[in-house]
Design an enzyme around this catalytic site. Structure first.
Site, mmCIF file in Angstrom:
data_model
loop_
_atom_site.group_PDB
_atom_site.id
_atom_site.type_symbol
_atom_site.label_atom_id
_atom_site.label_comp_id
_atom_site.label_asym_id
_atom_site.label_seq_id
_atom_site.Cartn_x
_atom_site.Cartn_y
_atom_site.Cartn_z
ATOM 1 N N ILE A 1 43.754 38.888 41.916
ATOM 2 C CA ILE A 1 43.324 39.205 40.874
ATOM 3 C C ILE A 1 44.867 38.705 39.760
ATOM 4 O O ILE A 1 45.408 38.632 41.122
ATOM 5 C CB ILE A 1 43.538 41.091 41.423
ATOM 6 C CG1 ILE A 1 43.547 41.190 39.081
ATOM 7 C CG2 ILE A 1 44.934 41.519 41.416
ATOM 8 C CD1 ILE A 1 43.513 42.587 38.994
ATOM 9 N N CYS A 2 44.538 38.557 38.751
ATOM 10 C CA CYS A 2 46.133 37.547 38.322
ATOM 11 C C CYS A 2 46.130 36.943 38.252
ATOM 12 O O CYS A 2 45.440 35.815 38.683
ATOM 13 C CB CYS A 2 46.838 39.279 37.496
ATOM 14 S SG CYS A 2 47.423 38.823 36.054
ATOM 15 N N GLY A 3 47.502 36.506 38.823
ATOM 16 C CA GLY A 3 48.655 35.425 39.165
ATOM 17 C C GLY A 3 47.585 35.110 39.937
ATOM 18 O O GLY A 3 48.025 33.716 40.598
#
Length: 216
Positions: free
Chosen positions: A107-109
């Site tokens: 998720i995300c980064g």
């Protein structure tokens, strides 16, 4: 037995893993015949890390200790430190896990880190936008497989943007198979809308306790 590994690194985005860790740890909505699970935190060494919210977490084990098989799940949370070289070991292990049929959630980064080592090149995926991946993953070549969606599941890889913690959790729980279908549906609707009607659906979907219908 299924083992859920959660990778720890400094600046870990606490909120992104809050839903999945809470449900896996509490087992409060698990179905009656849910598979047994073990949760382990893992990192490049056993040094405590500090989350973005300021909490100190100490890893349970090392990357080398991860069991590479289809019963393992590895969750990669977002953080501002994914570019650091010391995280290459978990990315190498991620590919080994995918090849073995394990479930990976990024998720995300973490999606930028996955993109930069080619893991997103042949699977449908999402992130915080194509511009984000192009900016933070210079070796990324998976643009044809990018979907502009909050979360995407393709085979055993589940990716999400920074706002999709609830949907990401739903897809992970679905893959692990610890909730009944109607429980998971009600859970997702309640935590994504706040509508109390879904809370009652969630409660009604749970298995009855052994003594619920006994007369005292």
């Amino acid at each position: 037995m299924k083992t859920i590994y959660i990778y720890l690194l400094d600046t870990l985005a606490d909120w992104e893993i809050g839903y999945i860790t809470s449900e896996l740890r509490s087992k409060r909505f698990f179905k009656r015949d849910a598979p047994d699970i073990t949760i382990k935190t893992v990192s490049y060494d056993l040094t405590p890390i500090t989350t973005m919210g300021g909490f100190t977490l100490t890893p349970d084990c090392l990357v080398a200790d991860i069991l590479v098989n289809a019963s393992s799940t590895l969750l990669l949370p977002g953080a501002d430190t994914w570019h650091e070289q010391k995280h290459q070991a978990i990315l190498v292990k991620t590919r080994e896990l995918l090849d073995a049929g394990a479930t990976i959630g990024g998720i995300c980064g973490a999606t930028a880190a996955l993109a930069n080592v080619g893991i997103l090149d042949d699977r449908m995926h999402t992130s915080n936008g194509l511009v984000f991946l192009d900016m933070f993953a210079k070796a990324y070549h998976g643009q044809p497989h990018y979907l502009d969606e909050p979360a995407v599941s393709d085979r055993n890889l589940i990716t999400a943007n920074s706002t999709a913690g609830v949907l990401w959790t739903k897809l992970i729980l679905e893959k692990i198979g610890v909730f009944e279908v109607d429980t998971l549906t009600a859970w997702f609707h309640y935590f994504s809308t706040g509508d109390a009607a879904y809370f009652f659906e969630l409660m009604q979907s749970l298995p009855a306790k052994p003594d619920q219908n006994q007369t005292h």
